[in-house]
Motif scaffolding. Structure first.
Motif, PDB file in Angstrom:
ATOM      1  N   PRO A   1       8.657  83.107  56.620  1.00 16.77           N
ATOM      2  CA  PRO A   1       7.359  83.120  55.933  1.00 16.77           C
ATOM      3  C   PRO A   1       7.565  83.507  54.479  1.00 16.77           C
ATOM      4  CG  PRO A   1       7.580  85.038  57.350  1.00 16.77           C
ATOM      5  CD  PRO A   1       8.767  84.165  57.634  1.00 16.77           C
ATOM      6  N   SER A   2       6.573  83.270  53.655  1.00 13.86           N
ATOM      7  CA  SER A   2       6.770  83.511  52.223  1.00 13.86           C
ATOM      8  C   SER A   2       5.528  84.089  51.559  1.00 13.86           C
ATOM      9  CB  SER A   2       7.160  82.213  51.518  1.00 13.86           C
ATOM     10  OG  SER A   2       6.170  81.216  51.705  1.00 13.86           O
ATOM     11  N   LEU A   3       5.778  84.852  50.510  1.00 14.73           N
ATOM     12  CA  LEU A   3       4.724  85.325  49.618  1.00 14.73           C
ATOM     13  C   LEU A   3       4.954  84.602  48.292  1.00 14.73           C
ATOM     14  CD1 LEU A   3       2.332  87.335  49.473  1.00 14.73           C
ATOM     15  CD2 LEU A   3       3.894  88.971  48.430  1.00 14.73           C
ATOM     16  N   LEU A   4       4.042  83.708  47.952  1.00 17.58           N
ATOM     17  CA  LEU A   4       4.160  82.882  46.756  1.00 17.58           C
ATOM     18  C   LEU A   4       3.252  83.434  45.663  1.00 17.58           C
ATOM     19  CD1 LEU A   4       4.877  80.257  45.173  1.00 17.58           C
ATOM     20  CD2 LEU A   4       3.073  79.105  46.475  1.00 17.58           C
ATOM     21  N   ILE A   5       3.810  83.600  44.476  1.00 18.05           N
ATOM     22  CA  ILE A   5       3.034  84.113  43.352  1.00 18.05           C
ATOM     23  C   ILE A   5       3.366  83.314  42.101  1.00 18.05           C
ATOM     24  CG2 ILE A   5       4.759  85.884  42.784  1.00 18.05           C
ATOM     25  CD1 ILE A   5       2.422  87.734  41.968  1.00 18.05           C
ATOM     26  N   LEU A   6       2.385  83.080  41.264  1.00 16.77           N
ATOM     27  CA  LEU A   6       2.606  82.359  40.018  1.00 16.77           C
ATOM     28  C   LEU A   6       3.190  83.301  38.972  1.00 16.77           C
ATOM     29  CD1 LEU A   6      -0.610  80.147  39.797  1.00 16.77           C
ATOM     30  CD2 LEU A   6       1.551  79.694  40.966  1.00 16.77           C
ATOM     31  N   GLY A   7       4.105  82.783  38.191  1.00 15.24           N
ATOM     32  CA  GLY A   7       4.811  83.606  37.222  1.00 15.24           C
ATOM     33  C   GLY A   7       3.977  84.087  36.065  1.00 15.24           C
ATOM     34  N   ASP A   8       2.768  83.546  35.914  1.00 12.72           N
ATOM     35  CA  ASP A   8       1.896  83.989  34.811  1.00 12.72           C
ATOM     36  C   ASP A   8       0.670  84.731  35.331  1.00 12.72           C
ATOM     37  OD1 ASP A   8       0.593  81.876  35.984  1.00 12.72           O
ATOM     38  OD2 ASP A   8       0.249  80.769  34.133  1.00 12.72           O
ATOM     39  N   ASN A   9       0.736  85.226  36.558  1.00 15.55           N
ATOM     40  CA  ASN A   9      -0.378  85.998  37.116  1.00 15.55           C
ATOM     41  C   ASN A   9      -0.011  87.475  37.179  1.00 15.55           C
ATOM     42  OD1 ASN A   9      -2.547  84.200  39.353  1.00 15.55           O
ATOM     43  ND2 ASN A   9      -1.489  83.407  37.573  1.00 15.55           N
TER      44      ASN A   9
ATOM     45  N   ILE B   1       7.942  73.034  49.019  1.00  8.99           N
ATOM     46  CA  ILE B   1       8.871  71.952  49.361  1.00  8.99           C
ATOM     47  C   ILE B   1      10.227  72.209  48.712  1.00  8.99           C
ATOM     48  CG2 ILE B   1       9.288  69.470  49.189  1.00  8.99           C
ATOM     49  CD1 ILE B   1       6.248  69.077  49.136  1.00  8.99           C
ATOM     50  N   ILE B   2      10.206  72.599  47.443  1.00  7.50           N
ATOM     51  CA  ILE B   2      11.444  72.924  46.739  1.00  7.50           C
ATOM     52  C   ILE B   2      12.192  74.058  47.440  1.00  7.50           C
ATOM     53  CG2 ILE B   2      12.380  73.856  44.567  1.00  7.50           C
ATOM     54  CD1 ILE B   2      10.029  72.428  43.152  1.00  7.50           C
ATOM     55  N   ALA B   3      11.436  75.021  47.949  1.00  5.75           N
ATOM     56  CA  ALA B   3      12.034  76.219  48.559  1.00  5.75           C
ATOM     57  C   ALA B   3      12.367  76.049  50.039  1.00  5.75           C
ATOM     58  CB  ALA B   3      11.076  77.405  48.394  1.00  5.75           C
ATOM     59  N   LYS B   4      12.099  74.897  50.621  1.00  2.00           N
ATOM     60  CA  LYS B   4      12.216  74.718  52.074  1.00  2.00           C
ATOM     61  C   LYS B   4      13.579  75.142  52.623  1.00  2.00           C
ATOM     62  CE  LYS B   4      11.752  71.282  55.770  1.00  2.00           C
ATOM     63  NZ  LYS B   4      11.459  69.853  56.098  1.00  2.00           N
TER      64      LYS B   4
ATOM     65  N   VAL C   1      -4.997  73.984  46.949  1.00  2.00           N
ATOM     66  CA  VAL C   1      -6.254  74.028  47.691  1.00  2.00           C
ATOM     67  C   VAL C   1      -6.186  73.129  48.929  1.00  2.00           C
ATOM     68  CG1 VAL C   1      -8.694  73.377  47.620  1.00  2.00           C
ATOM     69  CG2 VAL C   1      -7.722  74.743  45.779  1.00  2.00           C
ATOM     70  N   ASP C   2      -5.518  71.988  48.826  1.00  2.00           N
ATOM     71  CA  ASP C   2      -5.362  71.100  49.980  1.00  2.00           C
ATOM     72  C   ASP C   2      -4.541  71.770  51.069  1.00  2.00           C
ATOM     73  OD1 ASP C   2      -6.822  69.151  48.704  1.00  2.00           O
ATOM     74  OD2 ASP C   2      -5.077  68.045  47.982  1.00  2.00           O
ATOM     75  N   LEU C   3      -3.517  72.510  50.668  1.00  2.00           N
ATOM     76  CA  LEU C   3      -2.709  73.245  51.644  1.00  2.00           C
ATOM     77  C   LEU C   3      -3.532  74.345  52.301  1.00  2.00           C
ATOM     78  CD1 LEU C   3       0.071  73.764  52.933  1.00  2.00           C
ATOM     79  CD2 LEU C   3       0.599  75.250  50.998  1.00  2.00           C
ATOM     80  N   LEU C   4      -4.318  75.058  51.504  1.00  6.62           N
ATOM     81  CA  LEU C   4      -5.159  76.128  52.047  1.00  6.62           C
ATOM     82  C   LEU C   4      -6.189  75.573  53.021  1.00  6.62           C
ATOM     83  CD1 LEU C   4      -5.740  78.177  48.770  1.00  6.62           C
ATOM     84  CD2 LEU C   4      -4.219  78.764  50.666  1.00  6.62           C
ATOM     85  N   ASN C   5      -6.756  74.433  52.689  1.00  3.66           N
ATOM     86  CA  ASN C   5      -7.748  73.829  53.582  1.00  3.66           C
ATOM     87  C   ASN C   5      -7.124  73.344  54.883  1.00  3.66           C
ATOM     88  OD1 ASN C   5     -10.442  73.947  52.424  1.00  3.66           O
ATOM     89  ND2 ASN C   5      -9.644  72.709  50.752  1.00  3.66           N
ATOM     90  N   PHE C   6      -5.874  72.954  54.844  1.00  4.46           N
ATOM     91  CA  PHE C   6      -5.173  72.603  56.083  1.00  4.46           C
ATOM     92  C   PHE C   6      -5.124  73.815  57.013  1.00  4.46           C
ATOM     93  CE2 PHE C   6      -1.703  71.962  58.964  1.00  4.46           C
ATOM     94  CZ  PHE C   6      -1.677  70.581  59.197  1.00  4.46           C
ATOM     95  N   TYR C   7      -4.773  74.964  56.443  1.00  2.00           N
ATOM     96  CA  TYR C   7      -4.737  76.197  57.257  1.00  2.00           C
ATOM     97  C   TYR C   7      -6.139  76.575  57.719  1.00  2.00           C
ATOM     98  CZ  TYR C   7       0.184  77.395  56.620  1.00  2.00           C
ATOM     99  OH  TYR C   7       1.546  77.415  56.686  1.00  2.00           O
ATOM    100  N   LEU C   8      -7.114  76.346  56.882  1.00  2.00           N
ATOM    101  CA  LEU C   8      -8.499  76.677  57.238  1.00  2.00           C
ATOM    102  C   LEU C   8      -8.962  75.883  58.445  1.00  2.00           C
ATOM    103  CD1 LEU C   8     -10.982  78.332  56.428  1.00  2.00           C
ATOM    104  CD2 LEU C   8     -11.642  76.452  54.913  1.00  2.00           C
ATOM    105  N   ASP C   9      -8.471  74.657  58.591  1.00  2.00           N
ATOM    106  CA  ASP C   9      -8.877  73.786  59.692  1.00  2.00           C
ATOM    107  C   ASP C   9      -8.143  74.053  60.992  1.00  2.00           C
ATOM    108  OD1 ASP C   9     -10.696  72.525  58.059  1.00  2.00           O
ATOM    109  OD2 ASP C   9      -9.331  70.913  57.499  1.00  2.00           O
ATOM    110  N   LEU C  10      -7.090  74.905  60.934  1.00  2.00           N
ATOM    111  CA  LEU C  10      -6.318  75.186  62.156  1.00  2.00           C
ATOM    112  C   LEU C  10      -7.149  75.954  63.176  1.00  2.00           C
ATOM    113  CD1 LEU C  10      -2.820  76.162  60.689  1.00  2.00           C
ATOM    114  CD2 LEU C  10      -3.486  74.015  61.794  1.00  2.00           C
TER     115      LEU C  10
ATOM    116  N   PRO D   1       6.172  74.839  54.320  1.00  2.00           N
ATOM    117  CA  PRO D   1       6.883  73.729  53.677  1.00  2.00           C
ATOM    118  C   PRO D   1       6.677  72.398  54.385  1.00  2.00           C
ATOM    119  CG  PRO D   1       8.289  75.654  53.776  1.00  2.00           C
ATOM    120  CD  PRO D   1       7.089  75.958  54.624  1.00  2.00           C
ATOM    121  N   LYS D   2       6.680  72.401  55.707  1.00  2.00           N
ATOM    122  CA  LYS D   2       6.477  71.168  56.468  1.00  2.00           C
ATOM    123  C   LYS D   2       5.069  70.618  56.242  1.00  2.00           C
ATOM    124  CE  LYS D   2       9.674  72.559  60.131  1.00  2.00           C
ATOM    125  NZ  LYS D   2       9.810  72.902  61.577  1.00  2.00           N
ATOM    126  N   ILE D   3       4.099  71.509  56.167  1.00  2.00           N
ATOM    127  CA  ILE D   3       2.721  71.083  55.913  1.00  2.00           C
ATOM    128  C   ILE D   3       2.596  70.530  54.501  1.00  2.00           C
ATOM    129  CG2 ILE D   3       0.320  71.854  55.739  1.00  2.00           C
ATOM    130  CD1 ILE D   3       1.026  74.017  57.830  1.00  2.00           C
TER     131      ILE D   3
END
Length: 208
Positions: free
Chosen positions: A102-110, A92-95, A199-208, A182-184
């Motif tokens: 499209p985006s590749l999102l990674i955590l800064g401590d991974n 949302i911040i990056a919208k 996880v909620d965002l991932l499950n949204f994609y899983l249900d598509l 971002p819209k999702i």
């Protein structure tokens, strides 16, 4: 034109008192700041535009250490996350910055390592639609988002920190999303802990 996002917010409570004076992602790991590892993965995946999301009071430290990316042949921008409100909030911040990319999102401590990892990431970002998650087998899956599979090895469910995990495959902090993410994410409702759960965002994609 896939863009990269590094989420480097959070309070680093488990590393206090060190994180009272410096961001967790700027702590040294061997010979460089922790955030250089996820940054290197994005650069080696040939992503040219990268956004780093930090806490407001820590942004200048990141800018001083990392700069604008010109020394690595990339463009690095910065935005802030006012408080730790979930990984999905990063999208949302990056919208506006993403501009429907499209985006590749990674955590800064991974920190990710492994033979063929770069090729695996590059293959995933060629997708035009949907999402890709990167999993890893762990000994304590109840501490993570857990992926379970059906008999054909298709993803059946993704559950955050289940008491009785159905597999030992954990969701890591590396995700690919199409331009609709971002819209999702904006449609998600905060969890009981007040966060927009990835996880909620991932499950949204899983249900598509």
């Amino acid at each position: 034109n896939v863009k990269g996002i590094i989420l480097a917010g959070g309070n680093g409570t488990r590393l206090k008192p060190m994180t009272d004076i410096i961001s967790k992602q700027l702590l040294p790991v061997y010979n460089k700041p922790m955030i250089f590892y996820p940054l290197s993965l994005l650069i080696h995946s040939e992503i040219k535009e990268i956004l780093i999301i930090t806490k407001p009071e820590e942004q200048n430290s990141f800018k001083k250490i990392i700069g604008n990316g010109s020394k690595w042949g990339v463009k690095i921008d910065y935005l802030t996350q006012e408080k730790a409100s979930g990984i999905a909030q990063a999208l949302i911040i990056a919208k506006s910055w993403l501009k429907n990319s499209p985006s590749l999102l990674i955590l800064g401590d991974n920190l990710f390592f492994g033979l063929g990892l770069r090729d695996l990431v590059k293959k995933s970002i060629k997708k035009k639609k949907g999402s890709t998650i990167f999993g890893y087998q762990v000994s304590d899956p109840q501490r993570y988002g857990v992926v379970s599979f059906d008999k054909n090895k298709n993803i059946k469910s993704i559950i955050e920190k289940p008491k009785n995990p159905k597999s030992n495959w954990a969701v890591t902090g590396l995700y690919f999303y199409d331009k609709d993410a971002p819209k999702i994410a904006e449609k998600l409702k905060p969890s009981k802990r007040g966060e927009l759960e990835i996880v909620d965002l991932l499950n949204f994609y899983l249900d598509l």
